[in-house]
Design a protein around this motif. Structure first.
Motif, PDB file in Angstrom:
ATOM      1  N   ASP A  71      -6.745   5.131  -1.300  1.00 16.72           N
ATOM      2  CA  ASP A  71      -6.303   6.220  -0.421  1.00 16.72           C
ATOM      3  C   ASP A  71      -6.593   5.773   1.002  1.00 16.72           C
ATOM      4  O   ASP A  71      -7.757   5.504   1.341  1.00 16.72           O
ATOM      5  CB  ASP A  71      -7.083   7.505  -0.765  1.00 16.72           C
ATOM      6  CG  ASP A  71      -6.622   8.705   0.052  1.00 16.72           C
ATOM      7  OD1 ASP A  71      -6.173   8.519   1.208  1.00 16.72           O
ATOM      8  OD2 ASP A  71      -6.725   9.828  -0.443  1.00 16.72           O
ATOM      9  N   VAL A  72      -5.564   5.673   1.828  1.00 13.81           N
ATOM     10  CA  VAL A  72      -5.774   5.116   3.173  1.00 13.81           C
ATOM     11  C   VAL A  72      -6.666   5.985   4.061  1.00 13.81           C
ATOM     12  O   VAL A  72      -7.162   5.524   5.082  1.00 13.81           O
ATOM     13  CB  VAL A  72      -4.444   4.828   3.936  1.00 13.81           C
ATOM     14  CG1 VAL A  72      -3.646   3.734   3.267  1.00 13.81           C
ATOM     15  CG2 VAL A  72      -3.635   6.081   4.169  1.00 13.81           C
ATOM     16  N   THR A  73      -6.858   7.257   3.669  1.00 18.15           N
ATOM     17  CA  THR A  73      -7.714   8.138   4.488  1.00 18.15           C
ATOM     18  C   THR A  73      -9.187   8.038   4.088  1.00 18.15           C
ATOM     19  O   THR A  73     -10.030   8.694   4.691  1.00 18.15           O
ATOM     20  CB  THR A  73      -7.274   9.622   4.376  1.00 18.15           C
ATOM     21  OG1 THR A  73      -7.465  10.054   3.023  1.00 18.15           O
ATOM     22  CG2 THR A  73      -5.836   9.800   4.788  1.00 18.15           C
ATOM     23  N   ASP A  74      -9.484   7.250   3.075  1.00 18.66           N
ATOM     24  CA  ASP A  74     -10.842   7.183   2.519  1.00 18.66           C
ATOM     25  C   ASP A  74     -11.390   5.758   2.665  1.00 18.66           C
ATOM     26  O   ASP A  74     -10.982   4.844   1.957  1.00 18.66           O
ATOM     27  CB  ASP A  74     -10.770   7.608   1.035  1.00 18.66           C
ATOM     28  CG  ASP A  74     -12.121   7.566   0.338  1.00 18.66           C
ATOM     29  OD1 ASP A  74     -13.058   6.902   0.837  1.00 18.66           O
ATOM     30  OD2 ASP A  74     -12.226   8.184  -0.726  1.00 18.66           O
ATOM     31  N   GLU A  75     -12.309   5.625   3.617  1.00 18.78           N
ATOM     32  CA  GLU A  75     -12.875   4.308   3.952  1.00 18.78           C
ATOM     33  C   GLU A  75     -13.425   3.580   2.708  1.00 18.78           C
ATOM     34  O   GLU A  75     -13.196   2.390   2.519  1.00 18.78           O
ATOM     35  CB  GLU A  75     -14.020   4.538   4.954  1.00 18.78           C
ATOM     36  CG  GLU A  75     -14.426   3.334   5.753  1.00 18.78           C
ATOM     37  CD  GLU A  75     -13.767   3.292   7.122  1.00 18.78           C
ATOM     38  OE1 GLU A  75     -13.545   4.346   7.736  1.00 18.78           O
ATOM     39  OE2 GLU A  75     -13.461   2.181   7.548  1.00 18.78           O
ATOM     40  N   ILE A 109       0.860  -1.193   0.000  1.00 18.40           N
ATOM     41  CA  ILE A 109       0.000   0.000   0.000  1.00 18.40           C
ATOM     42  C   ILE A 109       0.892   1.239   0.000  1.00 18.40           C
ATOM     43  O   ILE A 109       1.754   1.397   0.871  1.00 18.40           O
ATOM     44  CB  ILE A 109      -0.942  -0.024   1.219  1.00 18.40           C
ATOM     45  CG1 ILE A 109      -1.921  -1.189   1.052  1.00 18.40           C
ATOM     46  CG2 ILE A 109      -1.685   1.304   1.362  1.00 18.40           C
ATOM     47  CD1 ILE A 109      -3.001  -1.267   2.081  1.00 18.40           C
ATOM     48  N   GLY A 110       0.691   2.084  -1.012  1.00 16.84           N
ATOM     49  CA  GLY A 110       1.521   3.283  -1.156  1.00 16.84           C
ATOM     50  C   GLY A 110       2.733   2.968  -2.014  1.00 16.84           C
ATOM     51  O   GLY A 110       3.874   2.989  -1.549  1.00 16.84           O
ATOM     52  N   ALA A 111       2.458   2.669  -3.306  1.00 17.60           N
ATOM     53  CA  ALA A 111       3.532   2.189  -4.189  1.00 17.60           C
ATOM     54  C   ALA A 111       3.772   3.126  -5.376  1.00 17.60           C
ATOM     55  O   ALA A 111       4.369   2.738  -6.374  1.00 17.60           O
ATOM     56  CB  ALA A 111       3.186   0.778  -4.697  1.00 17.60           C
ATOM     57  N   SER A 112       3.346   4.377  -5.253  1.00 20.57           N
ATOM     58  CA  SER A 112       3.483   5.303  -6.390  1.00 20.57           C
ATOM     59  C   SER A 112       4.900   5.820  -6.563  1.00 20.57           C
ATOM     60  O   SER A 112       5.297   6.212  -7.661  1.00 20.57           O
ATOM     61  CB  SER A 112       2.535   6.496  -6.211  1.00 20.57           C
ATOM     62  OG  SER A 112       2.878   7.173  -5.023  1.00 20.57           O
ATOM     63  N   ARG A 113       5.642   5.862  -5.478  1.00 19.91           N
ATOM     64  CA  ARG A 113       6.996   6.454  -5.522  1.00 19.91           C
ATOM     65  C   ARG A 113       7.762   6.016  -4.277  1.00 19.91           C
ATOM     66  O   ARG A 113       7.210   5.304  -3.424  1.00 19.91           O
ATOM     67  CB  ARG A 113       6.937   7.986  -5.625  1.00 19.91           C
ATOM     68  CG  ARG A 113       6.171   8.652  -4.487  1.00 19.91           C
ATOM     69  CD  ARG A 113       5.808  10.111  -4.813  1.00 19.91           C
ATOM     70  NE  ARG A 113       4.804  10.610  -3.881  1.00 19.91           N
ATOM     71  CZ  ARG A 113       5.074  11.259  -2.754  1.00 19.91           C
ATOM     72  NH1 ARG A 113       6.329  11.525  -2.440  1.00 19.91           N
ATOM     73  NH2 ARG A 113       4.111  11.658  -1.957  1.00 19.91           N
ATOM     74  N   GLY A 114       9.009   6.447  -4.179  1.00 18.31           N
ATOM     75  CA  GLY A 114       9.799   6.205  -2.971  1.00 18.31           C
ATOM     76  C   GLY A 114       9.992   4.725  -2.658  1.00 18.31           C
ATOM     77  O   GLY A 114      10.155   3.879  -3.551  1.00 18.31           O
ATOM     78  N   THR A 166      -0.563  -0.219  -4.565  1.00 22.25           N
ATOM     79  CA  THR A 166      -1.656   0.744  -4.621  1.00 22.25           C
ATOM     80  C   THR A 166      -1.119   2.147  -4.882  1.00 22.25           C
ATOM     81  O   THR A 166       0.007   2.486  -4.502  1.00 22.25           O
ATOM     82  CB  THR A 166      -2.508   0.760  -3.333  1.00 22.25           C
ATOM     83  OG1 THR A 166      -1.810   1.469  -2.309  1.00 22.25           O
ATOM     84  CG2 THR A 166      -2.881  -0.634  -2.882  1.00 22.25           C
ATOM     85  N   VAL A 167      -1.968   2.935  -5.555  1.00 17.46           N
ATOM     86  CA  VAL A 167      -1.663   4.348  -5.806  1.00 17.46           C
ATOM     87  C   VAL A 167      -2.916   5.140  -5.461  1.00 17.46           C
ATOM     88  O   VAL A 167      -4.025   4.617  -5.546  1.00 17.46           O
ATOM     89  CB  VAL A 167      -1.281   4.596  -7.288  1.00 17.46           C
ATOM     90  CG1 VAL A 167       0.039   3.941  -7.622  1.00 17.46           C
ATOM     91  CG2 VAL A 167      -2.370   4.109  -8.239  1.00 17.46           C
ATOM     92  N   ARG A 168      -2.737   6.398  -5.086  1.00 16.65           N
ATOM     93  CA  ARG A 168      -3.920   7.226  -4.807  1.00 16.65           C
ATOM     94  C   ARG A 168      -4.571   7.679  -6.095  1.00 16.65           C
ATOM     95  O   ARG A 168      -5.781   7.756  -6.195  1.00 16.65           O
ATOM     96  CB  ARG A 168      -3.509   8.474  -4.013  1.00 16.65           C
ATOM     97  CG  ARG A 168      -3.348   8.181  -2.565  1.00 16.65           C
ATOM     98  CD  ARG A 168      -3.345   9.437  -1.766  1.00 16.65           C
ATOM     99  NE  ARG A 168      -2.091  10.193  -1.907  1.00 16.65           N
ATOM    100  CZ  ARG A 168      -1.796  11.247  -1.185  1.00 16.65           C
ATOM    101  NH1 ARG A 168      -2.666  11.686  -0.303  1.00 16.65           N
ATOM    102  NH2 ARG A 168      -0.651  11.867  -1.328  1.00 16.65           N
TER     103      ARG A 168
END
Ligand SMILES: NC(=O)c1ccc[n+]([C@@H]2O[C@H](COP(=O)([O-])OP(=O)(O)OC[C@H]3O[C@@H](n4cnc5c(N)ncnc54)[C@H](OP(=O)(O)O)[C@@H]3O)[C@@H](O)[C@H]2O)c1
Length: 229
Positions: free
Chosen positions: A54-58, A10-15, A35-37
């Motif tokens: 998006d982890v902030t969006d249920e 989760i959170g694989a768009s960059r870095g 995952t990407v936002r």
């Protein structure tokens, strides 16, 4: 990893997250999902399936979970971190840190539990930080500004321990991992000298391979050294 593994980052768009899916996608016996936002056509890696989350969006988390029925390993890498002292951080901004770095992993872990339960491995790896190590931060003379980010990562570590306690009877492994100082958008805020994302990602992937339920309640860093809670 010996048998076929399904790994979700989760959170694989960059870095570090992008480096992790690149590293995992080179493995012949691994299905890699990132995952990407925001969907990005330029992120076209062979052997990587990208899903929007998006982890902030249920709702976004629930939709992604409905599209992924099985996972062996869930790596929650998504996070935010700037150099924000608690003295000058507003309560609203601290709440944003907690939303992304603590509530986000809480949403994701709960949503992906059915997918994890569908397999035997049942591994959950929140990417944390030594900034969240109370043991390190409380040492006299400990350098570096952890601030609001450190508060959120300490809470993430406790979240991991609590998930471990509640899921251990089902054979889950829940281990937070500090990735080291890495030259990403986030890491470069501390100056130059962070390790390349690929170096951290390779080490994390190797470390995660070997983690089993008996390592739960240990906080590791990328190279396998134990970090104080
Ligand atoms: N770099 C370091 O030195 C270092 C040190 C210790 C710990 N860490 C931890 O390592 C992890 C990765 O850090 P990094 O350095 O690679 O950071 P980064 O370059 O800033 O990348 C952050 C990643 O998280 C994603 N993200 C942020 N908010 C999100 C949200 N609401 N929902 C889903 N994804 C979200 C970003 O997606 P977008 O592209 O859409 O923004 C991006 O993929 C973080 O948890 C960080 O705290 C990093």
């Amino acid at each position: 990893m010996s048998s076929e593994q399904i790994v979700l980052v989760i959170g694989a768009s960059r870095g570090i997250g992008l480096a992790l899916v690149e590293e995992l996608s080179a493995r012949p016996n691994t299905q890699t999902i990132g995952t990407v936002r925001i969907p990005n056509a330029a992120l076209d890696l062979p052997n990587v399936r990208f899903v929007t989350l998006d982890v902030t969006d249920e709702e976004s988390v629930a939709k992604a979970a409905s599209e992924i029925p099985e996972i062996d390993t869930l790596i929650i890498n998504a996070g935010m971190g700037k150099r924000d002292p608690v003295l000058t951080t507003s309560t609203a901004d601290l709440a944003t840190y907690l939303d992304v770095n603590v509530l986000g992993p809480h949403r994701a872990i709960r949503a992906f539990l059915p997918a994890l339960r569908a397999r035997k491995t049942r591994r959950i790896i929140p990417i944390s930080s030594t900034s969240g190590s109370i043991g390190q931060q409380a040492m006299p003379g400990s350098g570096g500004l952890a601030g609001a980010y450190g508060v959120s990562k300490a809470a993430l570590n406790m979240l991991a321990v609590q998930f471990h306690k509640e899921l251990q009877k089902e054979g889950f492994t829940v281990v937070p991992v500090h990735p080291g100082w890495v030259a990403t958008d986030m890491g470069n805020r501390h100056g130059t000298g962070g390790m390349p994302p690929a170096t951290s990602a390779q080490a994390i992937a190797k470390l995660v391979d070997g983690l089993t339920a008996k390592e739960s309640t240990t906080f590791y860093q990328w190279d396998g050294k134990v970090v104080a809670w």
